[in-house]
Design a protein around this motif. Structure first.
Motif, PDB file in Angstrom:
ATOM      1  N   LYS A  46       0.827  -1.199   0.000  1.00  0.00           N
ATOM      2  CA  LYS A  46       0.000   0.000   0.000  1.00  0.00           C
ATOM      3  C   LYS A  46       0.866   1.255   0.000  1.00  0.00           C
ATOM      4  CE  LYS A  46      -3.936   2.077   2.429  1.00  0.00           C
ATOM      5  NZ  LYS A  46      -4.888   1.918   3.565  1.00  0.00           N
ATOM      6  N   LEU A  47       1.935   1.241   0.800  1.00  0.00           N
ATOM      7  CA  LEU A  47       2.844   2.389   0.828  1.00  0.00           C
ATOM      8  C   LEU A  47       3.570   2.548  -0.505  1.00  0.00           C
ATOM      9  CD1 LEU A  47       4.356   1.869   4.394  1.00  0.00           C
ATOM     10  CD2 LEU A  47       2.773   3.674   3.712  1.00  0.00           C
ATOM     11  N   ALA A  48       3.967   1.429  -1.105  1.00  0.00           N
ATOM     12  CA  ALA A  48       4.648   1.489  -2.400  1.00  0.00           C
ATOM     13  C   ALA A  48       3.730   2.067  -3.470  1.00  0.00           C
ATOM     14  CB  ALA A  48       5.120   0.103  -2.807  1.00  0.00           C
ATOM     15  N   GLU A  49       2.472   1.680  -3.451  1.00  0.00           N
ATOM     16  CA  GLU A  49       1.519   2.210  -4.431  1.00  0.00           C
ATOM     17  C   GLU A  49       1.318   3.715  -4.253  1.00  0.00           C
ATOM     18  OE1 GLU A  49      -1.735  -0.435  -3.637  1.00  0.00           O
ATOM     19  OE2 GLU A  49      -1.290  -1.681  -5.409  1.00  0.00           O
ATOM     20  N   THR A  50       1.397   4.183  -3.019  1.00  0.00           N
ATOM     21  CA  THR A  50       1.346   5.630  -2.774  1.00  0.00           C
ATOM     22  C   THR A  50       2.484   6.331  -3.502  1.00  0.00           C
ATOM     23  OG1 THR A  50       0.326   5.326  -0.598  1.00  0.00           O
ATOM     24  CG2 THR A  50       1.465   7.414  -0.979  1.00  0.00           C
ATOM     25  N   ALA A  51       3.675   5.754  -3.423  1.00  0.00           N
ATOM     26  CA  ALA A  51       4.838   6.340  -4.100  1.00  0.00           C
ATOM     27  C   ALA A  51       4.688   6.269  -5.620  1.00  0.00           C
ATOM     28  CB  ALA A  51       6.109   5.614  -3.664  1.00  0.00           C
ATOM     29  N   LEU A  52       4.255   5.125  -6.144  1.00  0.00           N
ATOM     30  CA  LEU A  52       4.094   4.977  -7.591  1.00  0.00           C
ATOM     31  C   LEU A  52       3.091   5.987  -8.140  1.00  0.00           C
ATOM     32  CD1 LEU A  52       3.960   1.064  -7.852  1.00  0.00           C
ATOM     33  CD2 LEU A  52       5.928   2.544  -8.290  1.00  0.00           C
ATOM     34  N   ASN A  53       1.983   6.146  -7.450  1.00  0.00           N
ATOM     35  CA  ASN A  53       0.944   7.072  -7.920  1.00  0.00           C
ATOM     36  C   ASN A  53       1.398   8.521  -7.815  1.00  0.00           C
ATOM     37  OD1 ASN A  53      -0.812   4.948  -8.443  1.00  0.00           O
ATOM     38  ND2 ASN A  53      -1.715   5.002  -6.390  1.00  0.00           N
ATOM     39  N   ALA A  54       2.079   8.859  -6.721  1.00  0.00           N
ATOM     40  CA  ALA A  54       2.534  10.236  -6.536  1.00  0.00           C
ATOM     41  C   ALA A  54       3.554  10.619  -7.604  1.00  0.00           C
ATOM     42  CB  ALA A  54       3.125  10.409  -5.141  1.00  0.00           C
ATOM     43  N   ALA A  55       4.473   9.711  -7.910  1.00  0.00           N
ATOM     44  CA  ALA A  55       5.483   9.996  -8.938  1.00  0.00           C
ATOM     45  C   ALA A  55       4.845  10.135 -10.312  1.00  0.00           C
ATOM     46  CB  ALA A  55       6.529   8.895  -8.940  1.00  0.00           C
ATOM     47  N   ARG A  56       3.879   9.263 -10.616  1.00  0.00           N
ATOM     48  CA  ARG A  56       3.179   9.358 -11.910  1.00  0.00           C
ATOM     49  C   ARG A  56       2.459  10.698 -12.039  1.00  0.00           C
ATOM     50  NH1 ARG A  56      -1.617   5.815 -11.631  1.00  0.00           N
ATOM     51  NH2 ARG A  56      -2.311   7.686 -10.509  1.00  0.00           N
ATOM     52  N   ASP A  57       1.807  11.123 -10.971  1.00  0.00           N
ATOM     53  CA  ASP A  57       1.067  12.386 -11.007  1.00  0.00           C
ATOM     54  C   ASP A  57       1.974  13.584 -11.220  1.00  0.00           C
ATOM     55  OD1 ASP A  57      -1.225  10.927 -10.571  1.00  0.00           O
ATOM     56  OD2 ASP A  57      -1.368  11.407  -8.419  1.00  0.00           O
ATOM     57  N   LYS A  58       3.240  13.447 -10.847  1.00  0.00           N
ATOM     58  CA  LYS A  58       4.195  14.546 -11.027  1.00  0.00           C
ATOM     59  C   LYS A  58       4.917  14.471 -12.378  1.00  0.00           C
ATOM     60  CE  LYS A  58       3.642  16.690  -7.105  1.00  0.00           C
ATOM     61  NZ  LYS A  58       3.160  18.107  -7.041  1.00  0.00           N
TER      62      LYS A  58
END
Length: 547
Positions: A46-58
């Motif tokens: 779940k924490l890793a997916e937070t990072a993946l999504n945040a990086a994609r959004d940027k």
């Protein structure tokens, strides 16, 4: 810590210097904290997916995430004293991205959704800033996501579960056994490492790994008051990718040589080795000093592993070949033009050297590297010819390949992963041959056991290696111990002088527990396997004579 400095110390004796020189990652913690549970796989995902999504959004076009907890326990003793006990823990998250065709990396110990999102945004911002200077975009070899996977070092005894008292008792027994058999001084050390690593990427991989490593070692010293001379002998143990079962002696396979015990496989009797070390150090005090000249060398795996490490392992790292790795111990003579010819004789036809991160119980053994690539074995030198290098996802296109070799690694969550040496090993001979058989065919030679001091030039070509114990060979027989031995050669000349190998029954591994590379420097652990091997006509010098 510099690799050269460490390897030199491991040859000359670890001693008290190790208290300040051993690399420790993380903060001191109580012993019980090393066994405390951490995040479960679902939480880490779940924490890793937070990072993946945040990086994609940027704006990242690729992202990988490493959530890591790194545990260390180091114990140091001398004679009847405990010198130090180190318990350390480090945990956090590292986020690597590609944005605008350029790498960016950031890390944080704030393993919360907000902290992770900020870290991902920083990584993307760094990539975009760096892209102004990027001449060509990063090209990654394709890697199919593996989904949810797990891998663990196959241990039967977690070293961190063994009470410190039991470990200290073992070390006191080691020290006492050495002293009872003639040692005047003895230091002993135990190193335990556990890496709990979770990897996730936009390729669709979510990989949970639990990696264990162990290294028991010692140095005994014998002094002679009459002459003022002193001699040392280090442990002939090898660091391993195992648990505490390595030290229980239950699975031990003892390897016999012409002068008794020369090695172990699967487990290690530290007390027995300390007794033998004290006796051999006493013999070294009165051993004959070697006469310089050409000798046939019979090299034990515990010695040859270091030569493999320096003269084959490092020179075939592709970043070193390309000059990207230069300040830290130089580049490589094994340049791309030699590889492209497909006929560069790195060694004789008997020399077959493979790279791998799959061999059980080795230091490099994991299921997946730090780019989520499944680990494998591949040829580096085949029938004496240089056929490949060590390369990762953003390097293999230089070699015309489409698949990473799976040898990317970072030593901590806060370190960016890069190409690191996998296990580099010399395949054993296919003909049945023991060490005794090999020595019978040598008229004038030296049998060398254990790793010693060494030096090698900035292109990994011209070198000099010492050892721990040396035996003179005359007309097919061991005639006595020698001292002050080192051999000199260059990489190509040395490996082309390889004329015989013992078979699989003699195959063992050497290991480097703290191998350094990079800027900022990182450490890694790597094994080198071989059987006892013969090299003809090698130049031997006397290290004890004044010029």
């Amino acid at each position: 810590m510099k690799r050269r400095h460490f390897m030199q110390m491991s040859g000359l004796g670890l001693g008290a210097m190790m208290l300040s020189e051993v690399p420790v990652v993380g903060s001191p913690v109580a012993e019980a904290q090393l066994l405390a549970p951490w995040l479960d796989a679902a939480t880490k995902k779940k924490l890793a997916e937070t990072a993946l999504n945040a990086a994609r959004d940027k704006g990242a076009t690729y992202t990988d995430v490493r959530i890591g907890r790194y545990l260390q326990q180091y114990l140091f003793t001398r004679e009847k004293q405990v010198q130090n006990i180190v318990n350390a823990e480090s945990y956090g998250i590292g986020i690597r991205v590609i944005a605008n065709g350029t790498w960016g990396f950031s890390a944080t110990s704030d393993v919360t959704p907000d902290g992770i999102a900020k870290c991902a945004a920083t990584a993307v911002a760094i990539a975009k800033a760096n892209s102004k200077f990027q001449k060509e975009p990063v090209v990654l070899a394709a890697q199919k996501g593996v989904g949810d996977k797990a891998w663990k070092t196959p241990i039967t005894k977690n070293a961190f579960e063994i009470p410190v008292k039991d470990k200290i008792d073992l070390m006191m027994n080691v020290n006492g056994a050495a002293m009872d058999n003639g040692a005047n001084f003895v230091t002993s050390n135990l190193f335990f490492i556990n890496e709990q690593k979770y990897f996730a990427s936009t390729d669709g991989s979510f990989i949970d790994q639990d990696v264990h490593r162990i290294w028991p070692t010692f140095t005994v010293t014998v002094t002679d008051k009459a002459s003022g001379k002193f001699k040392t002998r280090d442990a002939i143990s090898s660091p391993m990718g195992m648990g505490y079962e390595y030290l229980d002696g239950l699975a031990s396979e003892k390897i016999a040589g012409p002068n008794g015990l020369v090695g172990y496989r699967n487990s290690y009797d530290m007390v027995e080795d300390a007794i033998m070390a004290a006796k051999q150090a006493k013999q070294k005090v009165t051993a004959k000093s070697v006469e310089p000249g050409k000798y046939d060398l019979v090299l034990d795996p515990n010695h040859l592993g270091l030569t493999i490490h320096e003269s084959v392992g490092h020179p075939t790292e592709l970043d070193r070949v390309l000059g990207y790795e230069a300040n830290y111990a130089g580049t490589s003579f094994a340049t791309l033009d030699k590889w492209k010819t497909r006929n560069f004789n790195y060694g004789s036809k008997l020399v077959n050297i493979v790279a791998d991160k799959t061999q059980p119980h080795t230091l490099g053994a994991v299921g997946y590297d730090d780019e989520g690539v499944p680990c494998k074995e591949w040829d580096i030198i085949k029938d004496g010819i240089l056929v490949n290098y060590q390369a990762i996802r953003d390097q293999v296109q230089i070699l015309g390949e489409k698949e990473s070799h799976g040898c990317c690694y970072a030593d901590d969550w806060s370190s960016v992963q890069f190409q690191r040496m996998p296990n580099i090993s010399l395949k054993p001979g296919t003909e049945k041959r023991s060490v005794m058989d090999m020595i019978k065919g040598v008229e004038k030679g030296i049998y060398i056991i254990g790793r010693g001091s060494y030096s090698i030039d900035q292109q990994r070509y011209n070198f000099q290696f010492g050892g721990q114990v040396f035996y003179e060979i005359k007309n097919g027989e061991i005639t006595g111990m020698l001292d002050d031995v080192a051999y000199q050669s260059n990489t190509q000349e040395f490996w082309n002088s390889c004329v015989q190998l013992c078979d699989q029954d003699d195959y063992r591994t050497f290991g480097s527990f703290f191998d350094g590379k990079g800027q900022p420097s990182q450490i890694s652990a790597v094994s080198h396997g071989s059987s006892t091997t013969r090299f003809n006509g090698v130049n031997v010098i006397n290290t004890g004579r004044k010029i």
